[in-house]
Enzyme design. Structure first.
Site, PDB file in Angstrom:
ATOM      1  N   GLU A   1       0.807  -1.217   0.000  1.00 62.99           N
ATOM      2  CA  GLU A   1       0.000   0.000   0.000  1.00 62.99           C
ATOM      3  C   GLU A   1       0.842   1.270   0.000  1.00 62.99           C
ATOM      4  OE1 GLU A   1      -3.109   0.335  -0.391  1.00 62.99           O
ATOM      5  OE2 GLU A   1      -3.937  -1.657  -0.015  1.00 62.99           O
TER       6      GLU A   1
ATOM      7  N   GLU B   1       7.393 -22.079   8.273  1.00 61.05           N
ATOM      8  CA  GLU B   1       7.753 -21.267   9.428  1.00 61.05           C
ATOM      9  C   GLU B   1       8.795 -21.930  10.324  1.00 61.05           C
ATOM     10  OE1 GLU B   1       4.827 -21.982  13.100  1.00 61.05           O
ATOM     11  OE2 GLU B   1       3.850 -20.940  11.433  1.00 61.05           O
TER      12      GLU B   1
END
Length: 324
Positions: free
Chosen positions: A107, A138
């Site tokens: 953004e 992970e």
């Protein structure tokens, strides 16, 4: 999605019984994994009660963040100082935190006119993990270190590692590697005394309590991450001169919505009419900040852009220089 970004999904081995026992012991102590005593049986509640319950839990998040405002402000000042010297902001996480980082990074270019390489989101498992869970990614410390090495970090870069649990191996390894490369590092978790916080230069630990759905850290923990990343990127950009008053002025009119917003911004900031705003925006190549400066100083668009560059993009300083 911001670039550069890790794109390969790293294969990891299946966890051993010993590893599972160790993790079981670790997560048994975490607030983010605890059962919420207020909601022992979700299916027994009406839909209205469920909505009210989730909303009341979400309302706890801003209060938890408030307790860490001083730490957040310190982090922002550290990041802004480094970015003013040419550094980058890197978010790194696995699962929901990784996606939050990519969302915030993606953004920044349309909101603040930044180059996509300035704010970067990195997620365990690479691009595939954005849309689909790559759960074992992970656990790979090797991948965390490798993804940081691929970025060729420098002293002016800042790396924010995020993990609700504060124990995710990929993220801890990434933070350790980033710190070893000289970058400023933040360990952002939703548990106190976390391994992630201990690995970083600055620990940001915001305890939001047990989740409405036990262990589902995409809920309150994810909301916390979103709110804090909003603060980090937005306030950093304010400090870098990417705003004017309380208005986005470094955006570029690249589509119809942004063009209309840009025209309204010019009219609001300068008091000009629509025709003047349109003409100034066209002359400035869609760059709102340069168009504002041209209108407010009477300078040609090209000269306004040069004056902005000479003042490091800070519009108030450029206005003063152009009206002397």
């Amino acid at each position: 999605m911001s670039s550069p970004e890790n794109t390969e999904t790293t294969e990891t081995t299946e966890p051993t019984a010993t590893t599972i026992d160790s993790v079981r012991a670790e997560i048994g102590t975490l607030v983010t994994e605890a059962a919420n005593p207020k909601y022992p049986d979700l299916a027994a509640l009406s839909t209205q009660e469920l909505v009210a319950g989730m909303n009341s839990e979400d309302a706890l998040v801003p209060a938890a963040i408030e307790k860490q405002q001083e730490t957040i402000a310190t982090i922002i000042e550290e990041i802004a100082a480094r970015m003013s010297r040419g550094g980058r902001l890197i978010y790194v996480g696995a699962g929901t935190p990784g996606r939050m980082g990519i969302l915030d990074a993606s953004e920044c270019p349309p909101t603040f006119g930044t180059d996509p390489s300035l704010v970067v989101g990195v997620i365990a498992g690479g691009r595939a993990a954005v849309n689909q869970a790559v759960e074992n990614a992970e656990d790979s410390e090797e991948a965390g270190a490798a993804d940081m090495a691929a970025l060729t970090l420098r002293a002016n870069d800042s790396v924010v590692g995020m993990a609700a649990s504060g124990r995710t191996p990929y993220v801890i390894a990434a933070i350790k590697a980033a710190r070893a490369q000289g970058a400023y590092t933040v360990g952002f978790s939703c548990n106190t005394n976390s391994l992630l916080g201990a690995a970083a230069d600055t620990a940001l630990e915001i305890e939001v309590g047990p989740e409405f759905l036990s262990g589902s850290t995409r809920l309150k923990s994810g909301t916390c991450q979103k709110l804090v990343l909003n603060m980090i990127s937005t306030i950093t950009m304010v400090r870098l001169g990417k705003t004017y008053k309380n208005v986005m002025v470094d955006l570029r009119a690249t589509n119809a919505k942004l063009h209309a917003r840009s025209e309204r911004t010019l009219m609001r900031v300068t008091g000009c009419d629509a025709a003047t705003a349109t003409a100034a925006l066209t002359a400035a190549g869609g760059h709102v900040k340069a168009a504002i400066l041209a209108i407010m100083t009477g300078l040609p668009a090209e000269q306004a852009a040069t004056l902005l560059a000479e003042n490091a993009g800070f519009l108030p300083a450029a206005i003063d220089a152009g009206t002397e």
